[in-house]
Design a protein around this motif. Structure first.
Motif, PDB file in Angstrom:
ATOM      1  N   LYS A 223       1.028  -1.271   0.059  1.00  0.00           N
ATOM      2  CA  LYS A 223       0.079  -0.238  -0.254  1.00  0.00           C
ATOM      3  C   LYS A 223       1.272   1.534   0.227  1.00  0.00           C
ATOM      4  CE  LYS A 223      -4.543  -2.269   2.072  1.00  0.00           C
ATOM      5  NZ  LYS A 223      -5.338  -1.682   3.096  1.00  0.00           N
ATOM      6  N   PHE A 224       2.120   1.249   0.973  1.00  0.00           N
ATOM      7  CA  PHE A 224       2.836   2.041   0.707  1.00  0.00           C
ATOM      8  C   PHE A 224       3.999   2.150  -0.168  1.00  0.00           C
ATOM      9  CE2 PHE A 224       1.859   1.989   5.473  1.00  0.00           C
ATOM     10  CZ  PHE A 224       1.461   3.047   5.473  1.00  0.00           C
ATOM     11  N   HIS A 225       4.179   0.910  -1.031  1.00  0.00           N
ATOM     12  CA  HIS A 225       4.442   1.317  -2.271  1.00  0.00           C
ATOM     13  C   HIS A 225       4.301   1.981  -3.511  1.00  0.00           C
ATOM     14  CE1 HIS A 225       8.305   0.118  -5.226  1.00  0.00           C
ATOM     15  NE2 HIS A 225       7.457  -0.319  -5.703  1.00  0.00           N
TER      16      HIS A 225
ATOM     17  N   ASP B  25      10.567   6.563 -12.779  1.00  0.00           N
ATOM     18  CA  ASP B  25       9.771   6.198 -12.999  1.00  0.00           C
ATOM     19  C   ASP B  25      10.241   4.819 -12.798  1.00  0.00           C
ATOM     20  OD1 ASP B  25       7.728   8.680 -14.444  1.00  0.00           O
ATOM     21  OD2 ASP B  25       9.851   8.832 -15.135  1.00  0.00           O
ATOM     22  N   GLU B  26       9.112   3.986 -12.038  1.00  0.00           N
ATOM     23  CA  GLU B  26       9.377   2.599 -11.547  1.00  0.00           C
ATOM     24  C   GLU B  26       8.697   1.624 -12.722  1.00  0.00           C
ATOM     25  OE1 GLU B  26       7.690  -0.826  -8.497  1.00  0.00           O
ATOM     26  OE2 GLU B  26       6.994   1.346  -7.773  1.00  0.00           O
TER      27      GLU B  26
ATOM     28  N   ASP C  72       2.910  -5.613  -9.996  1.00  0.00           N
ATOM     29  CA  ASP C  72       1.328  -5.875  -9.365  1.00  0.00           C
ATOM     30  C   ASP C  72       1.339  -4.617  -8.840  1.00  0.00           C
ATOM     31  OD1 ASP C  72       1.724  -7.834 -11.328  1.00  0.00           O
ATOM     32  OD2 ASP C  72       0.848  -8.571  -9.794  1.00  0.00           O
ATOM     33  N   PHE C  73       1.941  -4.205  -7.582  1.00  0.00           N
ATOM     34  CA  PHE C  73       1.968  -2.757  -7.117  1.00  0.00           C
ATOM     35  C   PHE C  73       2.696  -1.666  -7.569  1.00  0.00           C
ATOM     36  CE2 PHE C  73       4.230  -6.039  -4.885  1.00  0.00           C
ATOM     37  CZ  PHE C  73       5.146  -5.414  -4.125  1.00  0.00           C
ATOM     38  N   ALA C  74       3.377  -1.403  -8.247  1.00  0.00           N
ATOM     39  CA  ALA C  74       4.649  -0.267  -9.194  1.00  0.00           C
ATOM     40  C   ALA C  74       3.484   0.408  -8.481  1.00  0.00           C
ATOM     41  CB  ALA C  74       4.865  -0.750 -10.559  1.00  0.00           C
ATOM     42  N   SER C  75       4.050   1.812  -9.251  1.00  0.00           N
ATOM     43  CA  SER C  75       3.799   3.124  -8.458  1.00  0.00           C
ATOM     44  C   SER C  75       3.702   3.715  -9.583  1.00  0.00           C
ATOM     45  CB  SER C  75       4.753   3.707  -8.073  1.00  0.00           C
ATOM     46  OG  SER C  75       6.105   3.704  -8.389  1.00  0.00           O
TER      47      SER C  75
END
Length: 395
Positions: free
Chosen positions: A23-25, A86-87, A92-95
Motif C-alpha cells: 500500500k505504501f509502495h 519512474d518505476e 503488480d503494485f508498482a507506482s
C-alpha cells in the motif's frame, strides 16, 4: 514474554505486513510532500492507541506509546520519502505517479508501523516509553534537521535510538550491526570560477573560466589520493558543470557541483577544505577567482558500540548467532546520522536480497534504480528486532 511468543506475534501478521508494504509502495511522495503517506501512518498509529503529533519537520510525525510503569525511553526511527524515479519493476503494485520507493522506505515505514502496533498490545508489560519517529525528506538529507529544528528532542527526549535500512545487496537472513561507521557522510558543494568573457577567437583578451575549472577538476583528484590516509575512505565527485552560451564565446563564469563522502568527521572536513584551497589557488594562478559554497548534507552514520552490542544480541535471537554481525560500511549517506550524533544509537543493515535466479530473471537492480526491488521476507525479521529490542529495554 518468551522469545517464541514474540516470533508468533509477528508471524500472525504476515499477510498484513505484506499488504502494508505494498500500500505504501503505490503512493511514493517526495521529501516534504509526504502528506498522504503521513496521514496513512497517523491513522494507523491513532487506531493502535498511540499519542500522535503530525507536522514536525513539515511532514514528519511522531507516535508515543507509554508503558504501564515508568522507565527509560527508546526511539525507533523510519524514513518515509520516495525518489523522482519512474518505476520499471513490472510489479503488480508498482507506482505510476512518476515517483518510486526506490530505496526501501516503504519497507522502513512498514517495519516501524507494525512494530508499534504489536508493542501497543504489550504496553501493560512495558516499563518506559517508546517514541516512533517517521521522518520526511531523507533522500535530500534535510528531514532529520527539519524535525530537530522543530524541537523533536526537546519534546521527545530519548535514551537510545534505533533504526534500520534494508539493503538488497545483503542476503536475506543476515543483519549487519556495526560498532562504528555504517554509512558515509554526504555533502554537496558548489564552486563558481569567475573569469572575464569575450570572443572565442581572441582568448588573450579574456580570463577563461573553462580552462581554470578543467585544471581545478584535474588537480582536485589528488586530494583523495595524496591527502587522505590510505587506510581511510574518501570520495570527491564532480557531478555537474554549467557554463558558456555558444561555441565561439568565452564565458564570464563557470559553475561545478559535486559531492564529498567520508567515513569519519575529520576526513569529511579535510576533503572539503582541500577542495576549497585548491580551487582558489589554481584559479588565482590562471588570473581567475572563485566562490565556494559547502551545502550541508549529513555526517557519517556512526553507531554507539554499547547499543550496537545490545542490538546484535537481540538480532541474534531473530536470525541466529553469526548471522547478526559487523558489515562493511557503505559509501552512501543518510541523515539518521543526525539522530546518532545526539542520542546513543544504532542503524542496522537488514539483508533484503532476492536469490540470484530471481535477480537474473527480473533484472533487479540496486538502490535508486528504476528496477530496484527487495525480498519482502526481510520484513518480519526487522519487525521482530524492533519488538524484541523494545521489550528487552523496557522490561
Amino acid at each position: 514474554m518468551t522469545p517464541d511468543a514474540i516470533s508468533d506475534l509477528v508471524a500472525a501478521r504476515s499477510a498484513e505486513i505484506i499488504e502494508t508494504r505494498r500500500k505504501f509502495h503505490v503512493i511514493p511522495e517526495l521529501g516534504f510532500e509526504e502528506n498522504e503517506t503521513a496521514q496513512a501512518i497517523a491513522d494507523r498509529l491513532t487506531a493502535a492507541g498511540l499519542e500522535v503529533e503530525t507536522g514536525i519537520g513539515k511532514t514528519g510525525l511522531v507516535g508515543v506509546l507509554r508503558g504501564a510503569n515508568p522507565g527509560p525511553t527508546l526511539m525507533i526511527r523510519a524514513d518515509i520519502d520516495g525518489l523522482p524515479v519512474d518505476e520499471l519493476t513490472g510489479l503488480d503494485f508498482a507506482s505510476t505517479n512518476g515517483r518510486m520507493h526506490a530505496c526501501g522506505h516503504d519497507g522502513h515505514i512498514t517495519m516501524a508501523l507494525v512494530a508499534a502496533e504489536i508493542l501497543a498490545g504489550l504496553k501493560d508489560q512495558l516499563a518506559g516509553t517508546l517514541i516512533f519517529v517517521f521522518q520526511p525528506a531523507e533522500e535530500i538529507v534535510m528531514g532529520a534537521l527539519a524535525m530537530i529544528d522543530d524541537g523533536l528532542f526537546e519534546k521527545y527526549p530519548a535514551d537510545r535510538v534505533i533504526g534500520t535500512h534494508l539493503w538488497n545487496q545483503i542476503p536475506t537472513g543476515t543483519i549487519g550491526v556495526n560498532r562504528a561507521t555504517v554509512f558515509a557522510s554526504a555533502d554537496q558543494f558548489r564552486l563558481t570560477v569567475h573569469g572575464k568573457g569575450g570572443h572565442g577567437a581572441m582568448p588573450h583578451t579574456t580570463i577563461d573560466p573553462v580552462a581554470a575549472i578543467a585544471e581545478i577538476i584535474s588537480t582536485a583528484q589528488t586530494v583523495v589520493s595524496r591527502e587522505v590516509p590510505p587506510n581511510d575512505m574518501g570520495v570527491l565527485t564532480f557531478g555537474q558543470i554549467h557554463g558558456g552560451s555558444a561555441p565561439n564565446v568565452i564565458a564570464d563564469n563557470v559553475t561545478v557541483e559535486g559531492t564529498v563522502r567520508a567515513y569519519t568527521p575529520e576526513t569529511r572536513i579535510q576533503i572539503m577544505q582541500a577542495l576549497e584551497r585548491i580551487s582558489s589557488n589554481v584559479a588565482s594562478a590562471m588570473r581567475a577567482s572563485t566562490s565556494f559554497e559547502r551545502i550541508h548534507g549529513a555526517p557519517p552514520v556512526i553507531n554507539n558500540p554499547e547499543v550496537a552490542a545490545w542490538v546484535t544480541q537481540q538480532a541474534s535471537l531473530v536470525v541466529g548467532e553469526g548471522n547478526a554481525r559487523e558489515w562493511e560500511p557503505v559509501s552512501v549517506g543518510d541523515d539518521m546520522a543526525e539522530f546518532n550524533d545526539r542520542i546513543p544509537g544504532v542503524y542496522f543493515l537488514l539483508g533484503a536480497a532476492h536469490d540470484d535466479a530471481t535477480v537474473a530473471e527480473r533484472g533487479i537492480e540496486g538502490h535508486h534504480n528504476a528496477k530496484f526491488d527487495w525480498n519482502e521476507d526481510c520484513l518480519p525479521l526487522g519487525i521482530e528486532v524492533f519488538v524484541r529490542s523494545a521489550v528487552d529495554y523496557l522490561s
